[in-house]
Design an enzyme around this catalytic site. Sequence first.
Site, PDB file in Angstrom:
ATOM      1  CB  SER A  66      -1.080   0.016   1.305  1.00  0.00           C
ATOM      2  OG  SER A  66      -0.270   0.159   2.347  1.00  0.00           O
ATOM      3  CG  ASP A  89      -5.722   4.534   5.766  1.00  0.00           C
ATOM      4  OD1 ASP A  89      -5.649   4.242   4.789  1.00  0.00           O
ATOM      5  OD2 ASP A  89      -4.566   4.538   6.528  1.00  0.00           O
ATOM      6  CG  HIS A 140      -1.445   3.567   5.386  1.00  0.00           C
ATOM      7  ND1 HIS A 140      -2.613   3.189   5.511  1.00  0.00           N
ATOM      8  CD2 HIS A 140      -0.772   2.494   4.569  1.00  0.00           C
ATOM      9  CE1 HIS A 140      -2.812   2.163   4.494  1.00  0.00           C
ATOM     10  NE2 HIS A 140      -1.639   1.824   4.053  1.00  0.00           N
TER      11      HIS A 140
END
Lengths: 183, 179
Positions: free
Chosen positions: A57, A123, A96
């Site tokens: 990701s 998210d 992230h």
Amino acid sequence: MEAVKGTISEIAGMKMRKLLLQIVSFIMIVVSALMIWKSCMVLTFCESPIVVVLSGSMEPSFARGDILFLTNFDQDYTPGDIVVYTQGSYEIPIVHRLITVQEIEKDGEAYLLTKGDNNNVDDRGLYDNNLTYLNKKHILGKIRAVAPYVGILTILLNDYPYLKYTVIGGMLIMVLVAKDPQS
Amino acid sequence: MHSLKNRFSAICFFTLICMACLSLFNWGTAVIQRKPIDADFSLNKMSKFGVHPYLNEDFAQFKFNLQSDLTGVFDWNTYDLFAFLTVEYESNDGRKTEVTVWDDIILRKNTKQHKIDYKNMQVEYLLSDKNKELRGKTVQVYFNVDHMPVVGFTQKQRVHVGNFTLPEEYLASYSAKRY
């Protein structure tokens, strides 16, 4: 006198002692590894100072198997910081990037929103319990440095469990069978 | 003495040491190349401004122009650049808010990307405010670049590129609509 010396040397030569020594040396290895890990935790103020990237990701910046080093002594987060967080029922830490930081108190608690560089949306869909923002308690740490592909073994061990059993079994046998330099 | 196992472990160890030294050298020498960043930003049009019905916060969506030349910002330890535009302001009682409104991954091999020139670009993320204090607020705009290294430390550069003031009232065409 002679008889006593004989007995002592007999005990000294027993297989039992040797086995015990092997077990103790094995425990020493495990404990010293644990000690290094724990002292890293103390130095970085972070629950897990080293993480391996498990998903794509954050491609292309971080690929699967990259090792990331994090610290948590400076909790002054700004957008663009790459953080590791856990929340809700997810036990796996997620790496992230922060996109929004809005302070609730001055120089204190804040609403934080994250997004993976390679994902199309933020998210919010990943957060549990209708959480729209993270708080500082969810953040484990901030990424400081990267070492590429060093953690690829972890990925392989995770993907192929039989490899894991083989490696752990092999290491155990190596330690127990290895010749002790003292004897 | 020179068993297969010994040779194998010697090769592994030597490779590891070499890689570590080269990585250290790569990271340590990259800083001398680095150039400061610069960008031109201008607000084009405020397209949406109202209250978000689901999140119950102020939100704004706008179009902007952005020009920047990132050719010299790459150094030999840069894997790629993460360029992003942040909007910053303080609430009425002095609490800071920083919101990313646009970002892009600039790849080294894609040299066309190194000169950013966006005209009438739509923001990627909403400028949203939980305090609902966006009306009439003057906000500061920053252009940021995050160096994603091949190996070593990540490093951020940022530059102030301008400011703009949001409208005094919600845009009538949008405020009553459902999102």
